[in-house]
Design a protein around this motif. Sequence first.
Motif, PDB file in Angstrom:
ATOM      1  N   PRO A 402       0.818  -1.233   0.000  1.00 36.73           N
ATOM      2  CA  PRO A 402       0.000   0.000   0.000  1.00 36.73           C
ATOM      3  C   PRO A 402       0.838   1.264   0.000  1.00 36.73           C
ATOM      4  N   THR A 403       1.992   1.208   0.639  1.00 38.24           N
ATOM      5  CA  THR A 403       2.863   2.391   0.650  1.00 38.24           C
ATOM      6  C   THR A 403       3.319   2.737  -0.761  1.00 38.24           C
ATOM      7  N   LEU A 404       3.703   1.718  -1.507  1.00 38.19           N
ATOM      8  CA  LEU A 404       4.116   1.946  -2.888  1.00 38.19           C
ATOM      9  C   LEU A 404       2.953   2.513  -3.709  1.00 38.19           C
ATOM     10  N   ALA A 405       1.762   1.951  -3.501  1.00 34.55           N
ATOM     11  CA  ALA A 405       0.602   2.454  -4.251  1.00 34.55           C
ATOM     12  C   ALA A 405       0.341   3.913  -3.930  1.00 34.55           C
ATOM     13  N   TYR A 406       0.470   4.273  -2.656  1.00 34.23           N
ATOM     14  CA  TYR A 406       0.219   5.668  -2.299  1.00 34.23           C
ATOM     15  C   TYR A 406       1.317   6.590  -2.839  1.00 34.23           C
ATOM     16  N   LYS A 407       2.568   6.144  -2.788  1.00 33.09           N
ATOM     17  CA  LYS A 407       3.648   6.949  -3.363  1.00 33.09           C
ATOM     18  C   LYS A 407       3.448   7.134  -4.862  1.00 33.09           C
ATOM     19  N   LEU A 408       3.013   6.068  -5.519  1.00 35.52           N
ATOM     20  CA  LEU A 408       2.724   6.199  -6.941  1.00 35.52           C
ATOM     21  C   LEU A 408       1.589   7.188  -7.170  1.00 35.52           C
ATOM     22  N   SER A 409       0.588   7.151  -6.299  1.00 38.25           N
ATOM     23  CA  SER A 409      -0.517   8.094  -6.421  1.00 38.25           C
ATOM     24  C   SER A 409      -0.033   9.532  -6.277  1.00 38.25           C
ATOM     25  N   ASN A 410       0.816   9.793  -5.287  1.00 31.61           N
ATOM     26  CA  ASN A 410       1.351  11.150  -5.111  1.00 31.61           C
ATOM     27  C   ASN A 410       2.224  11.563  -6.290  1.00 31.61           C
ATOM     28  N   LEU A 411       3.023  10.607  -6.786  1.00 30.73           N
ATOM     29  CA  LEU A 411       3.865  10.918  -7.934  1.00 30.73           C
ATOM     30  C   LEU A 411       3.016  11.254  -9.159  1.00 30.73           C
ATOM     31  N   LEU A 412       1.976  10.464  -9.368  1.00 34.95           N
ATOM     32  CA  LEU A 412       1.083  10.735 -10.495  1.00 34.95           C
ATOM     33  C   LEU A 412       0.341  12.054 -10.309  1.00 34.95           C
ATOM     34  N   GLY A 413      -0.066  12.338  -9.082  1.00 40.63           N
ATOM     35  CA  GLY A 413      -0.715  13.614  -8.814  1.00 40.63           C
ATOM     36  C   GLY A 413       0.214  14.793  -9.056  1.00 40.63           C
ATOM     37  N   PHE A 414       1.478  14.616  -8.672  1.00 40.79           N
ATOM     38  CA  PHE A 414       2.460  15.676  -8.905  1.00 40.79           C
ATOM     39  C   PHE A 414       2.596  15.966 -10.407  1.00 40.79           C
ATOM     40  N   TYR A 415       2.771  14.920 -11.191  1.00 42.81           N
ATOM     41  CA  TYR A 415       2.926  15.131 -12.628  1.00 42.81           C
ATOM     42  C   TYR A 415       1.613  15.561 -13.273  1.00 42.81           C
ATOM     43  N   ARG A 416       0.467  15.150 -12.697  1.00 45.16           N
ATOM     44  CA  ARG A 416      -0.803  15.615 -13.243  1.00 45.16           C
ATOM     45  C   ARG A 416      -0.900  17.137 -13.133  1.00 45.16           C
ATOM     46  N   LEU A 417      -0.535  17.673 -11.968  1.00 47.85           N
ATOM     47  CA  LEU A 417      -0.545  19.118 -11.819  1.00 47.85           C
ATOM     48  C   LEU A 417       0.474  19.791 -12.738  1.00 47.85           C
ATOM     49  N   MET A 418       1.629  19.157 -12.892  1.00 44.86           N
ATOM     50  CA  MET A 418       2.651  19.719 -13.780  1.00 44.86           C
ATOM     51  C   MET A 418       2.151  19.771 -15.218  1.00 44.86           C
ATOM     52  N   PHE A 419       1.529  18.689 -15.666  1.00 40.12           N
ATOM     53  CA  PHE A 419       1.021  18.670 -17.037  1.00 40.12           C
ATOM     54  C   PHE A 419      -0.151  19.622 -17.201  1.00 40.12           C
ATOM     55  N   SER A 420      -0.989  19.751 -16.178  1.00 42.15           N
ATOM     56  CA  SER A 420      -2.121  20.681 -16.268  1.00 42.15           C
ATOM     57  C   SER A 420      -1.625  22.114 -16.418  1.00 42.15           C
ATOM     58  N   ARG A 421      -0.597  22.468 -15.664  1.00 41.82           N
ATOM     59  CA  ARG A 421      -0.043  23.819 -15.779  1.00 41.82           C
ATOM     60  C   ARG A 421       0.688  24.006 -17.098  1.00 41.82           C
ATOM     61  N   LEU A 422       1.347  22.958 -17.552  1.00 45.84           N
ATOM     62  CA  LEU A 422       2.107  23.066 -18.796  1.00 45.84           C
ATOM     63  C   LEU A 422       1.181  23.180 -19.999  1.00 45.84           C
ATOM     64  N   LEU A 423       0.120  22.362 -19.997  1.00 45.74           N
ATOM     65  CA  LEU A 423      -0.809  22.362 -21.119  1.00 45.74           C
ATOM     66  C   LEU A 423      -1.943  23.351 -20.939  1.00 45.74           C
ATOM     67  N   GLU A 424      -2.057  23.941 -19.739  1.00 44.50           N
ATOM     68  CA  GLU A 424      -3.106  24.929 -19.440  1.00 44.50           C
ATOM     69  C   GLU A 424      -4.500  24.364 -19.702  1.00 44.50           C
ATOM     70  N   ASP A 425      -4.653  23.060 -19.451  1.00 41.74           N
ATOM     71  CA  ASP A 425      -5.948  22.424 -19.685  1.00 41.74           C
ATOM     72  C   ASP A 425      -5.987  21.140 -18.871  1.00 41.74           C
ATOM     73  N   ASP A 426      -6.976  21.045 -17.962  1.00 45.82           N
ATOM     74  CA  ASP A 426      -7.114  19.844 -17.141  1.00 45.82           C
ATOM     75  C   ASP A 426      -7.832  18.715 -17.867  1.00 45.82           C
ATOM     76  N   THR A 427      -8.467  19.040 -18.999  1.00 52.14           N
ATOM     77  CA  THR A 427      -9.270  18.034 -19.690  1.00 52.14           C
ATOM     78  C   THR A 427      -8.532  17.391 -20.859  1.00 52.14           C
ATOM     79  N   SER A 428      -7.285  17.741 -21.090  1.00 49.27           N
ATOM     80  CA  SER A 428      -6.548  17.140 -22.187  1.00 49.27           C
ATOM     81  C   SER A 428      -6.206  15.693 -21.868  1.00 49.27           C
ATOM     82  N   ALA A 429      -5.690  14.999 -22.876  1.00 51.24           N
ATOM     83  CA  ALA A 429      -5.523  13.548 -22.764  1.00 51.24           C
ATOM     84  C   ALA A 429      -4.546  13.172 -21.650  1.00 51.24           C
ATOM     85  N   PHE A 430      -3.424  13.854 -21.589  1.00 48.39           N
ATOM     86  CA  PHE A 430      -2.405  13.427 -20.634  1.00 48.39           C
ATOM     87  C   PHE A 430      -2.830  13.669 -19.184  1.00 48.39           C
ATOM     88  N   PRO A 431      -3.284  14.886 -18.816  1.00 50.18           N
ATOM     89  CA  PRO A 431      -3.764  15.040 -17.432  1.00 50.18           C
ATOM     90  C   PRO A 431      -4.923  14.105 -17.094  1.00 50.18           C
TER      91      PRO A 431
END
Length: 703
Positions: A402-431
């Motif tokens: 479970p620790t690994l799953a949660y770390k992966l979740s935080n890592l994915l959340g971190f990059y989700r925010l990064m991609f949202s800011r980079l692409l300026e769109d939360d609804t695009s394919a990658f975010p």
Amino acid sequence: MASNSLHERSSSTNSNPLAITSPLSPIGPAPRSSALSNRITNVLASSYADLEIRDALETLDARGIKNTQETRRQLRLDVQRELIERNGEIVRDFGQVAEQLKRVGTAIASLNKCCSDMRVHISAADRETGHILQDATSLMSQKKDVEKKQQVLDAFRAHFLTSDTDLTILTSTAEPVNDDFFRVLSRVKKIHKDCQVLLGTESQTLGLEILEQSSKQLNAAFQKLYRWIQREFKTLDLENPQISSSIRRALRVLAERPTLFQNCLDFFAEAREHILSDSFYAALTGSLTNAAHRGSVGKAIELSAHDPLRYVGDMLAWAHSATVSEREALEVLFISTNDEVAAGIRAGIESEPWTRASSDADASDIFDGHKALAQLISRNLAGVARQLRQRVEQVIQSHDDPTLAYKLSNLLGFYRLMFSRLLEDDTSAFPTALQALEAAALRHFRTSMRDHVSSVQGDLAVAPSDLDVPRFVTEALDTLAALMKSYDTSLASSSSTVEREAGFRPVLAEALDPFLHGCENLTQRLAEPANHIFALNCALAVKESLSAFPSFTRQRMQTLDDAIAQHAACLVEYQHVWFLHASGLQPLVSALASLSSSSTDLPPVFAPEKLMATSRHLDAFLPSAMEDARENVKQLKSAVLALEVTEAAAQRLCEDFEAVEDVVLKADGERGVADEHADGGEGARRLREVFPRTSAEIRVLLS
């Protein structure tokens, strides 16, 4: 000189008186003397300051005439002779002038005769050439009109007609797309626009013909430009910082045909999707799938697949780097300072009305460059997003930690925010893909935690004999510490405290609350004070673990503080009861509790013999009271809390003893007054003698 002459003349006259009687005078001596005296008087009466006299004298002086008798006699004659000579010269000069005037008169007469003859000839010529001049004037006027029409025709042909050379440059696929092409295209577009002026005049047929011709030329030019851009896209290297300026210019011009422009974007997105998918696969495996895409390939990402967190992080880092590079390159292509693409699309929609019907946006919102760029980048990365999603899902499903799953979740959340800011769109394919993966990791985390709770159900049956923190709680706290550390390093750390606590609350509900409920169940099965000690040990261990990250666990620590205070109060109550029983004061305190304030009779337990027994029991208890009391809470892991609980209970015992002491002293006081009236004061302080301990002594012994 003249003055000298006059002076000499007067001197000679004075010196020679006989000169007056000159024989020249026909009259006798008396008349001559009178004439001479008159002349002398006139001369003496004359003013030599007169200008004429002065000029005459200066003239005589200039001529160098001396004042002699001969000179005086000849002066008038000389002057008259000289005047006659001058007049003669003037007459001769005027004679010459008169001769010249005669010759001039002859010439003028000859000229007048010539002019008369010329007038006659001119009149005759005028009569003969008058109609010819009228015809010539008419022809000149017609020539000017023809010249004006020729200029208008030349200007019309130069403006509205395109030469064969320019048409070849514009429509022939053999000709390159260069500055000449754009120059001719711009000219044809201007012709097409200016045809609207012709449609508003009497020459509508000509305007329609030119409009149709220019429309065909423009369509052929845009088709050529469309095919050229597609060919360029096949060989375009976005990693080259010096992207051809002709492609940027061609795209901005092609935007005037929204349909062709969108087809180009679709073609480009499809090509870039394949290229980026191949590059991502090459980065994963370290091998190239297409020989056409040659390039340096570093260490394969799959070599770190044994470390899931690093494996997923490397894939996300590659995707982020590719997205940044893609955005920087495409900004050069599609984003201009003056928003030329948007202006071209708006102009194209005016020329293609059917495209306006399919657009729900206003004319001002038809094309947003940054939004279109984000959508294009998202489409380019669609293949990478699919591969990444498949591999991350495999990593999530293949690990039960479970620790690994949660770390992966935080890592994915971190990059989700990064991609949202980079692409300026939360609804695009990658975010969107990362958000789905983040949710899957959280679901797997919750499932793993529940499975872990189910697996430790056997440990929830009996509490440890030493009332220490159970093993399942220790393991849960270790897991929770790793989760809190992961959450603290995520992008959620930049949020407010309330948001951070709200974000971590579900994690506590899955990773901590089930184990706390297990501890409560074990607590209910224990007797007092073991249940409170066990509950305090667990609560203190949890609080110590949470205190490392107070920024998002403050509310939960407050809840734990309330539970700790409640159990500590119960433990203080238990210690207090134990103090009362162990010291023998329990009967006295209980009797005081049931004693009313108006009652004057003491309960039987305050009899002297019973007080004496209680005093002896208290004296035996006090030396080792604190050590015996601490023995009751020795299993409490916090020595500080154990001491505080014991001291609080001892304080309450001291207060109870003070109440008993007050009753004893009051009873002795009332008894002493009664004995004084009876037998002179004997028997006073009888209860104090059998119960000699004071509250100050008790406090010292229990300190």
